[in-house]
Design an enzyme around this catalytic site. Structure first.
Site, PDB file in Angstrom:
ATOM      1  N   TYR A   1       0.835  -1.206   0.000  1.00 34.28           N
ATOM      2  CA  TYR A   1       0.000   0.000   0.000  1.00 34.28           C
ATOM      3  C   TYR A   1       0.872   1.260   0.000  1.00 34.28           C
ATOM      4  CZ  TYR A   1      -4.170  -2.890   0.862  1.00 34.28           C
ATOM      5  OH  TYR A   1      -5.197  -3.808   0.768  1.00 34.28           O
TER       6      TYR A   1
ATOM      7  N   PRO B   1     -16.516  -3.078   0.521  1.00 32.18           N
ATOM      8  CA  PRO B   1     -17.860  -3.508   0.928  1.00 32.18           C
ATOM      9  C   PRO B   1     -18.971  -2.602   0.404  1.00 32.18           C
ATOM     10  CG  PRO B   1     -16.720  -2.487   2.767  1.00 32.18           C
ATOM     11  CD  PRO B   1     -15.705  -2.634   1.681  1.00 32.18           C
ATOM     12  N   LEU B   2     -18.608  -1.395  -0.029  1.00 28.96           N
ATOM     13  CA  LEU B   2     -19.644  -0.534  -0.637  1.00 28.96           C
ATOM     14  C   LEU B   2     -19.767  -0.804  -2.140  1.00 28.96           C
ATOM     15  CD1 LEU B   2     -18.876   2.879   1.157  1.00 28.96           C
ATOM     16  CD2 LEU B   2     -20.581   1.148   1.771  1.00 28.96           C
TER      17      LEU B   2
ATOM     18  N   GLY C   1     -18.362   0.361  -4.641  1.00 27.56           N
ATOM     19  CA  GLY C   1     -18.312   1.514  -5.539  1.00 27.56           C
ATOM     20  C   GLY C   1     -19.697   2.078  -5.824  1.00 27.56           C
TER      21      GLY C   1
ATOM     22  N   PHE D   1     -21.421   4.307  -4.498  1.00 28.13           N
ATOM     23  CA  PHE D   1     -21.667   5.741  -4.343  1.00 28.13           C
ATOM     24  C   PHE D   1     -20.886   6.612  -5.318  1.00 28.13           C
ATOM     25  CE2 PHE D   1     -22.868   3.582  -0.482  1.00 28.13           C
ATOM     26  CZ  PHE D   1     -24.184   4.019  -0.361  1.00 28.13           C
TER      27      PHE D   1
HETATM   28  N1  LIG Z   1      -7.439  -7.964  -0.218  1.00 26.13           N
HETATM   29  C1  LIG Z   1      -7.494  -7.235  -1.299  1.00 26.13           C
HETATM   30  O1  LIG Z   1      -7.151  -7.676  -2.403  1.00 26.13           O
HETATM   31  C2  LIG Z   1      -8.004  -5.825  -1.192  1.00 26.13           C
HETATM   32  C3  LIG Z   1      -8.284  -5.094  -2.360  1.00 26.13           C
HETATM   33  C4  LIG Z   1      -8.752  -3.793  -2.202  1.00 26.13           C
HETATM   34  C5  LIG Z   1      -8.939  -3.262  -0.925  1.00 26.13           C
HETATM   35  N2  LIG Z   1      -8.625  -3.996   0.175  1.00 26.13           N
HETATM   36  C6  LIG Z   1      -8.827  -3.464   1.548  1.00 26.13           C
HETATM   37  O2  LIG Z   1     -10.179  -3.081   1.665  1.00 26.13           O
HETATM   38  C7  LIG Z   1     -10.250  -1.729   2.132  1.00 26.13           C
HETATM   39  C8  LIG Z   1     -11.511  -1.095   1.657  1.00 26.13           C
HETATM   40  O3  LIG Z   1     -11.557  -1.052   0.247  1.00 26.13           O
HETATM   41  P1  LIG Z   1     -12.286   0.154  -0.473  1.00 26.13           P
HETATM   42  O4  LIG Z   1     -11.643   1.425  -0.064  1.00 26.13           O
HETATM   43  O5  LIG Z   1     -12.396  -0.167  -1.901  1.00 26.13           O
HETATM   44  O6  LIG Z   1     -13.714   0.013   0.257  1.00 26.13           O
HETATM   45  P2  LIG Z   1     -15.008   0.851   0.516  1.00 26.13           P
HETATM   46  O7  LIG Z   1     -15.129   1.022   1.985  1.00 26.13           O
HETATM   47  O8  LIG Z   1     -16.109   0.113  -0.200  1.00 26.13           O
HETATM   48  O9  LIG Z   1     -14.824   2.248  -0.196  1.00 26.13           O
HETATM   49  C9  LIG Z   1     -14.188   3.317   0.439  1.00 26.13           C
HETATM   50  C10 LIG Z   1     -14.169   4.495  -0.492  1.00 26.13           C
HETATM   51  O10 LIG Z   1     -15.501   4.928  -0.719  1.00 26.13           O
HETATM   52  C11 LIG Z   1     -15.604   6.287  -0.324  1.00 26.13           C
HETATM   53  N3  LIG Z   1     -16.909   6.473   0.330  1.00 26.13           N
HETATM   54  C12 LIG Z   1     -17.333   5.943   1.479  1.00 26.13           C
HETATM   55  N4  LIG Z   1     -18.620   6.325   1.743  1.00 26.13           N
HETATM   56  C13 LIG Z   1     -18.974   7.103   0.728  1.00 26.13           C
HETATM   57  C14 LIG Z   1     -20.155   7.795   0.413  1.00 26.13           C
HETATM   58  N5  LIG Z   1     -21.225   7.738   1.212  1.00 26.13           N
HETATM   59  N6  LIG Z   1     -20.184   8.505  -0.722  1.00 26.13           N
HETATM   60  C15 LIG Z   1     -19.113   8.555  -1.550  1.00 26.13           C
HETATM   61  N7  LIG Z   1     -17.942   7.921  -1.296  1.00 26.13           N
HETATM   62  C16 LIG Z   1     -17.877   7.199  -0.168  1.00 26.13           C
HETATM   63  C17 LIG Z   1     -14.478   6.549   0.633  1.00 26.13           C
HETATM   64  O11 LIG Z   1     -14.116   7.899   0.586  1.00 26.13           O
HETATM   65  P3  LIG Z   1     -13.876   8.738   1.959  1.00 26.13           P
HETATM   66  O12 LIG Z   1     -12.527   8.348   2.457  1.00 26.13           O
HETATM   67  O13 LIG Z   1     -13.914  10.159   1.510  1.00 26.13           O
HETATM   68  O14 LIG Z   1     -14.989   8.374   2.884  1.00 26.13           O
HETATM   69  C18 LIG Z   1     -13.396   5.637   0.079  1.00 26.13           C
HETATM   70  O15 LIG Z   1     -12.706   6.261  -0.997  1.00 26.13           O
HETATM   71  C19 LIG Z   1      -8.940  -1.099   1.676  1.00 26.13           C
HETATM   72  O16 LIG Z   1      -8.594   0.020   2.448  1.00 26.13           O
HETATM   73  C20 LIG Z   1      -7.975  -2.246   1.871  1.00 26.13           C
HETATM   74  O17 LIG Z   1      -7.583  -2.291   3.237  1.00 26.13           O
HETATM   75  C21 LIG Z   1      -8.167  -5.266   0.053  1.00 26.13           C
END
Ligand SMILES: NC(=O)c1ccc[n+]([C@@H]2O[C@H](COP(=O)([O-])OP(=O)(O)OC[C@H]3O[C@@H](n4cnc5c(N)ncnc54)[C@H](OP(=O)(O)O)[C@@H]3O)[C@@H](O)[C@H]2O)c1
Length: 288
Positions: free
Chosen positions: A49, A202-203, A205, A207
């Site tokens: 990361y 978990p969201l 994408g 939003f």
């Molecule tokens: N194991 C793997 O291969 C793998 C791959 C990818 C990710 N991951 C892990 O999973 C974690 C989460 O992944 P993710 O970031 O894709 O997950 P996510 O929790 O689904 O999405 C988070 C993103 O959505 C935005 N967001 C949240 N609420 C929102 C809303 N109501 N409206 C608009 N945007 C919103 C956040 O921005 P704000 O910060 O502005 O709230 C952030 O950029 C990563 O940090 C990482 O630790 C693991």
């Protein structure tokens, strides 16, 4: 494996550093303290990361936060080799030295002497279960990792490792917009084997996306959010948490208010019919 070794919501740190919000040490320390106050005590890292910079940034912030190491849980992942000075072609490496060296670097960067959980980041066609088992066994015996798991593995990939070592966790992409693991047998195997399921993105994408499926699903989510008097993202997380595998969402927000909402979502309960209404909106058809 006991789910209570991790908080009900895990904070994903991928976007805290140079791959995202570029939080400085003070801002990261405030996020760590804030998450702990909310009850989100498990933090999800990977060695790569921030192009290998986020673990060290977090380690400095953890020290500045005055949060005791024993009151949090640290997850990291290894295996992906990104192109750079030493690497021409992106690849995976699950050789003995690659795994052990990656853990050494993660521990050094995070400023700790153990990981609560080590995950193999992605399955590799060259993964040799015997070599992985030997490396992971050494790390467990030395106390450098306290549990082992995988990420993005299929049930057959897990079955390869299982005779040789305990696979406690599989961290997979899973959400209302990416619900295939609920139907392709992945979550059945997790439940049967009593493995912990962690869901990244978990969201889904939901939003930010303008594609027809996301817009249709968002409409259903907004409507039901009014019924449950909650934020739309809470409904999406509550939908995930309601699965009997007790899925742990790895939430990537950098905003503490959103993390607070996420934490509260884990204890919400949707009516069964509403759960299926969201599934139908996502898949575009009713169940058979
Ligand atoms: N194991 C793997 O291969 C793998 C791959 C990818 C990710 N991951 C892990 O999973 C974690 C989460 O992944 P993710 O970031 O894709 O997950 P996510 O929790 O689904 O999405 C988070 C993103 O959505 C935005 N967001 C949240 N609420 C929102 C809303 N109501 N409206 C608009 N945007 C919103 C956040 O921005 P704000 O910060 O502005 O709230 C952030 O950029 C990563 O940090 C990482 O630790 C693991």
């Amino acid at each position: 494996m006991n789910h209570t070794r991790f908080s009900r919501i895990v904070a994903g740190v991928m976007g805290w550093g140079s791959w995202g919000k570029r939080l400085d040490t003070g801002e990261m320390a405030a996020r760590i303290r804030g998450c702990c106050e909310i009850g989100v005590t498990t933090f999800d890292h990977a060695d790569i990361y921030g192009d290998h910079s986020t673990e060290a940034a977090f380690g400095a912030a953890l020290q500045a936060s005055s949060i005791a190491r024993s009151s949090i849980q640290l997850i990291s992942k290894c295996g992906i080799k990104l192109p750079g000075a030493q690497v021409r072609t992106k690849h995976y490496d699950y050789g003995h030295a690659s795994i052990c060296d990656a853990v050494d670097r993660s521990l050094q960067n995070l400023g700790t002497d153990y990981l609560d959980l080590l995950l193999l980041h992605r399955p590799s066609p060259l993964l040799d279960p015997e070599i992985v088992a030997a490396a992971v066994g050494e790390l467990l015996r030395a106390g450098r990792i306290r549990a082992f798991g995988v990420s993005n593995f299929t049930p057959s990939g897990i079955a390869l490792l299982r005779p040789l070592l305990d696979v406690d966790v599989n961290q997979i992409e899973c959400s209302l917009l990416h619900c295939e693991p609920m139907f392709d047998g992945t979550l059945d195997v997790h439940l049967q084997q009593r493995m912990v399921t962690m869901a990244w993105a978990p969201l889904g994408g939901l939003f930010g996306s303008t594609d027809a499926r996301a817009v249709r699903t968002r409409h259903a989510v907004d409507e039901l959010a009014r019924k449950y008097a909650c934020a739309p993202e809470q409904l999406v997380l509550a939908w995930l948490c309601q699965h009997p595998a007790r899925i742990i969402p790895v939430v990537g927000t950098t905003e503490l208010d959103r993390m607070r909402l996420a934490h509260a979502a884990a204890t919400m309960r949707l009516d069964t019919e509403d759960w299926f209404a969201l599934l139908e909106a996502s898949r575009g058809h009713p169940v058979a």
